[in-house]
Motif scaffolding. Structure first.
Motif, PDB file in Angstrom:
ATOM      1  N   ASP A   1       0.709  -1.243   0.232  1.00  0.00           N
ATOM      2  CA  ASP A   1      -0.026   0.054   0.127  1.00  0.00           C
ATOM      3  C   ASP A   1       0.792   1.228   0.018  1.00  0.00           C
ATOM      4  OD1 ASP A   1      -2.208  -1.438  -0.102  1.00  0.00           O
ATOM      5  OD2 ASP A   1      -2.634  -1.277   2.356  1.00  0.00           O
ATOM      6  N   ASN A   2       1.938   1.181   0.812  1.00  0.00           N
ATOM      7  CA  ASN A   2       3.004   2.456   0.817  1.00  0.00           C
ATOM      8  C   ASN A   2       4.267   2.274  -0.142  1.00  0.00           C
ATOM      9  OD1 ASN A   2       1.607   3.977   3.120  1.00  0.00           O
ATOM     10  ND2 ASN A   2       1.611   1.942   3.691  1.00  0.00           N
ATOM     11  N   ASN A   3       4.001   1.337  -1.259  1.00  0.00           N
ATOM     12  CA  ASN A   3       5.285   1.225  -2.186  1.00  0.00           C
ATOM     13  C   ASN A   3       6.724   1.002  -1.481  1.00  0.00           C
ATOM     14  OD1 ASN A   3       5.980   0.905  -4.816  1.00  0.00           O
ATOM     15  ND2 ASN A   3       6.645   2.982  -4.899  1.00  0.00           N
ATOM     16  N   LYS A   4       6.403   0.250  -0.358  1.00  0.00           N
ATOM     17  CA  LYS A   4       7.909  -0.226   0.121  1.00  0.00           C
ATOM     18  C   LYS A   4       8.248  -1.634  -0.187  1.00  0.00           C
ATOM     19  CE  LYS A   4       6.522   2.448   4.561  1.00  0.00           C
ATOM     20  NZ  LYS A   4       6.546   2.519   5.881  1.00  0.00           N
ATOM     21  N   THR A   5       9.466  -1.979   0.188  1.00  0.00           N
ATOM     22  CA  THR A   5       9.893  -3.437  -0.222  1.00  0.00           C
ATOM     23  C   THR A   5       9.763  -4.249   0.563  1.00  0.00           C
ATOM     24  OG1 THR A   5      11.548  -2.050  -1.420  1.00  0.00           O
ATOM     25  CG2 THR A   5      12.152  -4.319  -1.082  1.00  0.00           C
ATOM     26  N   PHE A   6       9.347  -5.381  -0.115  1.00  0.00           N
ATOM     27  CA  PHE A   6       8.816  -6.831   0.866  1.00  0.00           C
ATOM     28  C   PHE A   6       9.597  -7.985   0.608  1.00  0.00           C
ATOM     29  CE2 PHE A   6       6.415 -10.440   2.619  1.00  0.00           C
ATOM     30  CZ  PHE A   6       6.204 -10.072   3.596  1.00  0.00           C
ATOM     31  N   LEU A   7      10.589  -8.454   1.381  1.00  0.00           N
ATOM     32  CA  LEU A   7      11.393  -9.629   1.028  1.00  0.00           C
ATOM     33  C   LEU A   7      10.805 -10.863   1.759  1.00  0.00           C
ATOM     34  CD1 LEU A   7      13.119  -6.630   1.503  1.00  0.00           C
ATOM     35  CD2 LEU A   7      14.824  -8.119   0.137  1.00  0.00           C
ATOM     36  N   TYR A   8      11.022 -11.938   1.067  1.00  0.00           N
ATOM     37  CA  TYR A   8      10.652 -13.299   1.528  1.00  0.00           C
ATOM     38  C   TYR A   8      11.326 -14.347   1.346  1.00  0.00           C
ATOM     39  CZ  TYR A   8       7.437 -17.276   2.622  1.00  0.00           C
ATOM     40  OH  TYR A   8       6.837 -18.399   3.165  1.00  0.00           O
ATOM     41  N   GLY A   9      11.765 -15.303   2.508  1.00  0.00           N
ATOM     42  CA  GLY A   9      12.691 -16.417   2.013  1.00  0.00           C
ATOM     43  C   GLY A   9      11.805 -17.361   2.127  1.00  0.00           C
TER      44      GLY A   9
ATOM     45  N   LEU B   1      12.142 -12.535  -3.603  1.00  0.00           N
ATOM     46  CA  LEU B   1      12.122 -14.031  -3.098  1.00  0.00           C
ATOM     47  C   LEU B   1      13.218 -14.706  -3.265  1.00  0.00           C
ATOM     48  CD1 LEU B   1       8.650 -16.091  -3.454  1.00  0.00           C
ATOM     49  CD2 LEU B   1      11.263 -17.407  -3.951  1.00  0.00           C
ATOM     50  N   PHE B   2      13.629 -15.433  -1.951  1.00  0.00           N
ATOM     51  CA  PHE B   2      14.788 -16.137  -1.932  1.00  0.00           C
ATOM     52  C   PHE B   2      14.619 -17.419  -1.739  1.00  0.00           C
ATOM     53  CE2 PHE B   2      15.499 -11.708  -0.262  1.00  0.00           C
ATOM     54  CZ  PHE B   2      16.610 -11.416  -0.790  1.00  0.00           C
ATOM     55  N   ALA B   3      15.249 -18.412  -2.440  1.00  0.00           N
ATOM     56  CA  ALA B   3      15.065 -19.806  -2.150  1.00  0.00           C
ATOM     57  C   ALA B   3      16.396 -20.412  -2.468  1.00  0.00           C
ATOM     58  CB  ALA B   3      14.034 -20.529  -2.955  1.00  0.00           C
ATOM     59  N   ASN B   4      16.691 -21.777  -1.529  1.00  0.00           N
ATOM     60  CA  ASN B   4      17.722 -22.353  -2.361  1.00  0.00           C
ATOM     61  C   ASN B   4      17.405 -23.596  -3.432  1.00  0.00           C
ATOM     62  OD1 ASN B   4      16.746 -24.860  -0.790  1.00  0.00           O
ATOM     63  ND2 ASN B   4      17.911 -24.367   0.956  1.00  0.00           N
ATOM     64  N   GLU B   5      18.380 -24.207  -3.885  1.00  0.00           N
ATOM     65  CA  GLU B   5      17.935 -24.928  -5.233  1.00  0.00           C
ATOM     66  C   GLU B   5      16.712 -26.134  -4.800  1.00  0.00           C
ATOM     67  OE1 GLU B   5      21.712 -26.878  -3.840  1.00  0.00           O
ATOM     68  OE2 GLU B   5      20.626 -24.974  -3.557  1.00  0.00           O
ATOM     69  N   SER B   6      17.113 -26.626  -3.553  1.00  0.00           N
ATOM     70  CA  SER B   6      15.747 -27.772  -3.180  1.00  0.00           C
ATOM     71  C   SER B   6      14.733 -27.094  -3.023  1.00  0.00           C
ATOM     72  CB  SER B   6      16.452 -28.529  -2.075  1.00  0.00           C
ATOM     73  OG  SER B   6      16.478 -27.628  -0.890  1.00  0.00           O
ATOM     74  N   GLU B   7      14.503 -25.779  -2.186  1.00  0.00           N
ATOM     75  CA  GLU B   7      13.268 -24.999  -2.062  1.00  0.00           C
ATOM     76  C   GLU B   7      12.754 -24.818  -3.448  1.00  0.00           C
ATOM     77  OE1 GLU B   7      15.108 -23.344   2.105  1.00  0.00           O
ATOM     78  OE2 GLU B   7      14.799 -22.229   0.251  1.00  0.00           O
ATOM     79  N   ALA B   8      13.397 -24.366  -4.216  1.00  0.00           N
ATOM     80  CA  ALA B   8      13.184 -24.006  -5.688  1.00  0.00           C
ATOM     81  C   ALA B   8      12.522 -25.139  -6.367  1.00  0.00           C
ATOM     82  CB  ALA B   8      14.202 -23.109  -6.258  1.00  0.00           C
ATOM     83  N   ALA B   9      13.131 -26.318  -6.326  1.00  0.00           N
ATOM     84  CA  ALA B   9      12.543 -27.584  -6.924  1.00  0.00           C
ATOM     85  C   ALA B   9      11.538 -28.046  -6.419  1.00  0.00           C
ATOM     86  CB  ALA B   9      13.783 -28.495  -6.954  1.00  0.00           C
TER      87      ALA B   9
END
Length: 343
Positions: free
Chosen positions: A183-191, A217-225
């Motif tokens: 809503d406030n055009n701020k940055t949201f990051l998620y693992g 959005l962050f993930a390692n290879e196993s989470e991504a798979a």
């Protein structure tokens, strides 16, 4: 409000009980190296039995690790704030004192009944398994964020970071922060975090509701798979990254950037329709002490550089530096010397 941090991390504060053990001890509790699980009743004795080994007590919890590393990388007084729930006990006091000593602004909710959460970090040949007893961390309430003090912090913060583990505790708090950011055009990051958050439909419904608000959005290879398999996208990481970037987006003023780490292999970054590979800092096996918190410290380095307006290549370079330094320590221990200056 006496300080105005620019970064707000939220998660499950834990005291890491870290020990190098033999495989027999790990197998005794049915654990596997590389896995992260929530403790069941059968695992509870290990928190006492592990003390037969040399034990280190280190502030832990994924988002708290990221907050501490980001603060260390920025080297500025009270730039990062962290919140979560702890017990009214000695472990909670240890966590607060250690995290504040790193310069992080700590705003815990304190629960009078449950003990501070703990994570048994069992390490064998630099690989580790994590067994977490959430304790008080599981008692976080959105009302804490709705207080006048916390509302002031939230309104002044420009970067919000949380990890999937928190979605098991207070998804409504996560959504509140995500919506505020959009809503406030701020940055949201998620693992993305542990595969069980993707594989179990109950938890994945919460994750799917949050992703439209995610800018990084962050993930390692196993989470991504794992998410690729769940969504029927196949196993190709570039394809999965592209699909995730195209997921519904609430704040269209910001595109979604996908970052996949692959241990010693190249980090994949998908941004604005383009995939770029970045090689991490090479380390000999003899220098690696503990891979615990490698991903958390990567996110901390990235977040620190991003908050200074650095371009993506410099953000990834800072992330690789932070991760390479932390895995040469026992647990998420911050070195006294920091060679990379982000200013």
């Amino acid at each position: 409000m006496s300080v105005t941090p620019n970064i707000f991390c939220i998660g499950n504060p834990l005291l890491d009980i870290s020990a190098h053990t033999d495989m027999a001890f790990i197998e005794k509790y049915g654990l596997q190296l590389g896995n992260a699980i929530l403790a069941e009743d059968k695992h509870l004795p290990l928190y006492t039995e592990v003390k037969s080994y040399k034990v280190d007590y280190i502030p832990g919890g994924a988002a708290q690790n990221t907050a501490r590393v980001a603060q260390w990388m920025l080297n500025k007084k009270q730039t990062v704030m962290y919140s979560g729930c702890v017990g009214n006990d000695e472990n909670g006091r240890i966590l607060r004192e250690a995290t504040e000593a790193n310069g992080v602004v700590v705003k815990y909710l304190v629960d009078a009944e449950e003990p501070t959460g703990a994570c048994a970090v069992l390490i064998n040949n630099a690989e580790r398994c994590l067994t977490t007893n959430l304790g008080a961390a599981n008692k976080f309430k959105i009302a804490h964020l709705e207080s006048s003090e916390m509302t002031g912090y939230i309104n002044s913060t420009q970067y919000f970071y949380l990890v999937g583990y928190f979605m098991t505790v207070s998804p409504e708090s996560a959504m509140m922060l995500a919506k505020h950011a959009a809503d406030n055009n701020k940055t949201f990051l998620y693992g993305l975090a542990a595969p069980f958050l993707i594989e179990v439909d109950f938890f994945f419904e919460r994750v799917k509701a949050l992703i439209p608000y995610v800018d990084y959005l962050f993930a390692n290879e196993s989470e991504a798979a794992c998410i690729g398999k769940k969504m029927g996208w196949g196993e190709s990481l570039p394809v999965i990254a592209e699909k995730l970037s195209q997921w519904e987006k609430v704040n269209n003023n910001r595109s979604r950037t996908i970052i996949f780490t692959q241990g010693p292999q190249s980090t994949l970054v998908y941004q604005n329709g383009q995939l770029t590979e970045y090689k991490p800092i090479p380390l000999g096996a003899d220098k690696i002490v503990d891979l615990n918190a490698a991903g958390d410290s990567f996110c901390g380095g990235f977040l620190a550089a991003l908050s200074l307006g650095k371009p993506i290549a410099e953000c990834v370079a800072a992330a690789h530096y932070a991760a390479s330094e932390i895995i040469q320590q026992n647990g998420c221990t911050l070195p006294t010397v920091r060679a990379l200056n982000l200013e």
